[in-house]
Write a protein that holds these residues in place. Structure first.
Motif, PDB file in Angstrom:
ATOM      1  N   GLU A 134       2.862  15.732  -6.552  1.00  0.00           N
ATOM      2  CA  GLU A 134       2.952  15.061  -5.502  1.00  0.00           C
ATOM      3  C   GLU A 134       1.429  14.466  -4.782  1.00  0.00           C
ATOM      4  O   GLU A 134       1.027  15.171  -3.856  1.00  0.00           O
ATOM      5  CB  GLU A 134       3.868  15.055  -4.921  1.00  0.00           C
ATOM      6  CG  GLU A 134       4.940  14.529  -5.406  1.00  0.00           C
ATOM      7  CD  GLU A 134       6.393  16.597  -4.829  1.00  0.00           C
ATOM      8  OE1 GLU A 134       6.816  16.711  -5.962  1.00  0.00           O
ATOM      9  OE2 GLU A 134       5.140  17.470  -4.884  1.00  0.00           O
TER      10      GLU A 134
ATOM     11  N   ASP B  67       5.564   8.590 -12.067  1.00  0.00           N
ATOM     12  CA  ASP B  67       6.811   7.546 -10.920  1.00  0.00           C
ATOM     13  C   ASP B  67       5.199   6.936  -9.599  1.00  0.00           C
ATOM     14  O   ASP B  67       4.615   8.314  -8.745  1.00  0.00           O
ATOM     15  CB  ASP B  67       8.075   8.461 -10.389  1.00  0.00           C
ATOM     16  CG  ASP B  67       8.787   8.426 -11.204  1.00  0.00           C
ATOM     17  OD1 ASP B  67       9.032   7.362 -12.064  1.00  0.00           O
ATOM     18  OD2 ASP B  67       9.499   9.549 -11.133  1.00  0.00           O
ATOM     19  N   TYR B  68       5.077   6.122  -9.167  1.00  0.00           N
ATOM     20  CA  TYR B  68       4.982   5.702  -8.473  1.00  0.00           C
ATOM     21  C   TYR B  68       5.675   4.900  -7.206  1.00  0.00           C
ATOM     22  O   TYR B  68       6.502   3.986  -7.740  1.00  0.00           O
ATOM     23  CB  TYR B  68       4.012   4.468  -8.605  1.00  0.00           C
ATOM     24  CG  TYR B  68       2.784   5.198  -9.462  1.00  0.00           C
ATOM     25  CD1 TYR B  68       1.272   4.751  -9.864  1.00  0.00           C
ATOM     26  CD2 TYR B  68       3.205   4.805 -11.263  1.00  0.00           C
ATOM     27  CE1 TYR B  68       0.703   5.774 -10.130  1.00  0.00           C
ATOM     28  CE2 TYR B  68       2.089   5.291 -12.003  1.00  0.00           C
ATOM     29  CZ  TYR B  68       1.063   6.038 -11.420  1.00  0.00           C
ATOM     30  OH  TYR B  68      -0.188   6.401 -12.722  1.00  0.00           O
ATOM     31  N   GLU B  69       5.475   5.001  -6.163  1.00  0.00           N
ATOM     32  CA  GLU B  69       6.224   3.894  -5.348  1.00  0.00           C
ATOM     33  C   GLU B  69       5.535   4.748  -3.240  1.00  0.00           C
ATOM     34  O   GLU B  69       4.115   4.526  -3.431  1.00  0.00           O
ATOM     35  CB  GLU B  69       7.511   5.544  -4.790  1.00  0.00           C
ATOM     36  CG  GLU B  69       7.987   5.718  -5.159  1.00  0.00           C
ATOM     37  CD  GLU B  69       9.212   4.819  -5.341  1.00  0.00           C
ATOM     38  OE1 GLU B  69       9.230   4.288  -4.809  1.00  0.00           O
ATOM     39  OE2 GLU B  69       9.939   4.864  -6.860  1.00  0.00           O
ATOM     40  N   VAL B  70       5.769   2.747  -2.961  1.00  0.00           N
ATOM     41  CA  VAL B  70       5.179   2.634  -2.146  1.00  0.00           C
ATOM     42  C   VAL B  70       5.936   3.176  -0.562  1.00  0.00           C
ATOM     43  O   VAL B  70       7.049   3.005  -0.805  1.00  0.00           O
ATOM     44  CB  VAL B  70       4.949   1.656  -1.997  1.00  0.00           C
ATOM     45  CG1 VAL B  70       4.281   0.780  -0.577  1.00  0.00           C
ATOM     46  CG2 VAL B  70       3.981   1.217  -2.718  1.00  0.00           C
ATOM     47  N   VAL B  71       5.426   3.975   0.138  1.00  0.00           N
ATOM     48  CA  VAL B  71       6.060   4.643   1.639  1.00  0.00           C
ATOM     49  C   VAL B  71       5.612   4.211   2.823  1.00  0.00           C
ATOM     50  O   VAL B  71       4.065   4.074   2.847  1.00  0.00           O
ATOM     51  CB  VAL B  71       6.383   6.154   1.023  1.00  0.00           C
ATOM     52  CG1 VAL B  71       6.870   6.284  -0.322  1.00  0.00           C
ATOM     53  CG2 VAL B  71       5.405   7.188   1.046  1.00  0.00           C
TER      54      VAL B  71
ATOM     55  N   GLY C 212       4.735   0.117   4.467  1.00  0.00           N
ATOM     56  CA  GLY C 212       4.331   0.173   2.907  1.00  0.00           C
ATOM     57  C   GLY C 212       2.868   0.564   3.190  1.00  0.00           C
ATOM     58  O   GLY C 212       1.965   0.227   2.224  1.00  0.00           O
TER      59      GLY C 212
ATOM     60  N   SER D  43       3.874  11.149  -8.188  1.00  0.00           N
ATOM     61  CA  SER D  43       4.886  12.027  -7.920  1.00  0.00           C
ATOM     62  C   SER D  43       5.278  11.985  -9.460  1.00  0.00           C
ATOM     63  O   SER D  43       5.272  10.955  -9.997  1.00  0.00           O
ATOM     64  CB  SER D  43       6.243  11.779  -7.335  1.00  0.00           C
ATOM     65  OG  SER D  43       7.493  11.213  -7.911  1.00  0.00           O
TER      66      SER D  43
END
Length: 108
Positions: A24, A83-87, A91, A97
């Protein structure tokens, strides 16, 4: 180390499935990149700053996953998923990950 999104590799036979391995990376985008990204959202076009950050995060996550696989004695990782995420609040951070199955191939 061979990494592939497929579950098999032409010409190679899996000798042992060792374990699931992951990596990650979470990177924050600084305020200047946020401002430039917002302008791009309004006027259209690509955001080179964000693309660079995503590439950096992907490289870090893949290297971390590979490091875990090497520690298990693997010489390949199959079934890789990215996998792509906005956190984060509003954002403000990007997360990449990666996961896959660490394997050892039969020697010929």
């Amino acid at each position: 180390m061979l990494k592939t999104t497929t579950s098999t590799v032409d010409g190679k036979e899996v000798e042992a499935y060792l374990d699931i391995v992951v990596g990650e990376a979470i990177l924050g985008a600084n305020i200047f990149k946020d401002i430039l990204g917002s302008i791009r959202d309004v006027i259209g076009g690509r955001s080179g700053a964000y693309e660079e950050e995503m590439g950096n995060a992907r490289t870090i996550a893949l290297a971390e996953m590979e490091s875990h696989a090497r520690a298990l004695g693997a010489d390949g990782i199959i079934g890789v998923d990215i996998d792509y995420e906005v956190v984060g609040q509003g954002g403000s951070m990007m997360m990449v990950s990666v996961s896959g199955t660490a394997v050892r191939f039969k020697k010929r």
